[in-house]
Design a protein around this motif. Sequence first.
Motif, short mmCIF file in Angstrom:
data_model
loop_
_atom_site.label_atom_id
_atom_site.label_comp_id
_atom_site.label_asym_id
_atom_site.label_seq_id
_atom_site.Cartn_x
_atom_site.Cartn_y
_atom_site.Cartn_z
N MET A 94 -1.41 -6.64 15.35
CA MET A 94 0.02 -6.46 15.62
C MET A 94 0.55 -7.54 16.56
O MET A 94 1.73 -7.90 16.48
CB MET A 94 0.28 -5.07 16.18
N PRO A 139 -6.45 -7.52 7.22
CA PRO A 139 -5.86 -7.00 8.46
C PRO A 139 -5.28 -8.13 9.31
O PRO A 139 -5.86 -9.20 9.44
CB PRO A 139 -7.04 -6.33 9.17
N ARG A 159 -1.06 -3.13 5.06
CA ARG A 159 -2.12 -2.16 4.77
C ARG A 159 -1.93 -1.54 3.38
O ARG A 159 -2.89 -1.42 2.61
CB ARG A 159 -2.12 -1.08 5.84
N ALA A 214 3.00 -4.05 9.56
CA ALA A 214 1.60 -3.60 9.58
C ALA A 214 1.34 -2.57 8.48
O ALA A 214 0.32 -2.63 7.77
CB ALA A 214 1.26 -3.01 10.95
N ARG A 215 2.26 -1.64 8.30
CA ARG A 215 2.11 -0.63 7.25
C ARG A 215 2.19 -1.28 5.87
O ARG A 215 1.45 -0.90 4.96
CB ARG A 215 3.20 0.43 7.40
N LEU A 245 1.60 -10.29 14.35
CA LEU A 245 2.84 -9.92 13.65
C LEU A 245 4.03 -10.05 14.58
O LEU A 245 5.10 -10.54 14.18
CB LEU A 245 2.74 -8.50 13.12
#
Length: 245
Positions: free
Chosen positions: A50, A47, A41, A37-38, A53
């Motif tokens: 999660m 986007p 970004r 996620a980081r 992911l």
Amino acid sequence: MTDDDDHDARSPDRVGVLLDVDGTLLDTNYLHVVAWARALRQAGAAPVPMSVLHRAIGLGSEELVRRVLGDGLGAPGSDDVDADLVAAVTQGHTDFYAELREEVRAFPRAGDLVAELSRRGLTVVLATSGGQDDLDWMLPAVGAQDALDGVLTSSDVEAAKPSPDIFGRAAQAHDLQPSRCVAVGDTVWDVEAAGDAAVPCIGLTCGGSSREELLAAGAAAVYATPADLLEHLDDSPVGALLPGA
């Protein structure tokens, strides 16, 4: 010697257990979700929830990025995703995950499971989607390194999961017949990869996939954790391959 000759030369008496690591022996899947996620970004990618992911954890890194940014998890990764973006996100995940590694813990009795499999005379091989560089911290985290007969990483195969390469190569490298092996993993990608390598797969729910998902993907049996599998080893698909079973 042909591949068929190699297969025929393998001892029918040897039994192997091919163990996934992330989410199976080590409680890492949600740390990977945070790192991905980081990375997305930081790279300026669209986007991705999660939850999506998490469902992608277990895929090879590039395939994961292409799927979550492309056509989704139900199809192979899209070639339309920019290659530079894939590279940036993949490197970002590596960097962010390195910062989280001090949070990694083995699931209770993971090392005991490895040791017991070896004590019973089984060939025990780790088959991880991690890279060769990850072994320096993975092996001590799992424990029972002396009980391992071998380790294969994504560096040892041309294609990562869900390709069957890593399980097929693990069996081949240790002269094992796939029908005399059992894989242990925590994701539908592990189950799919093992199945395509003709290796039955035990699913563990400790990585976050449900029993229903793992069974639907083709898991031969499902347990909660390494400790649960260890407690029920004799009644598991592993026990069915042991001498005298």
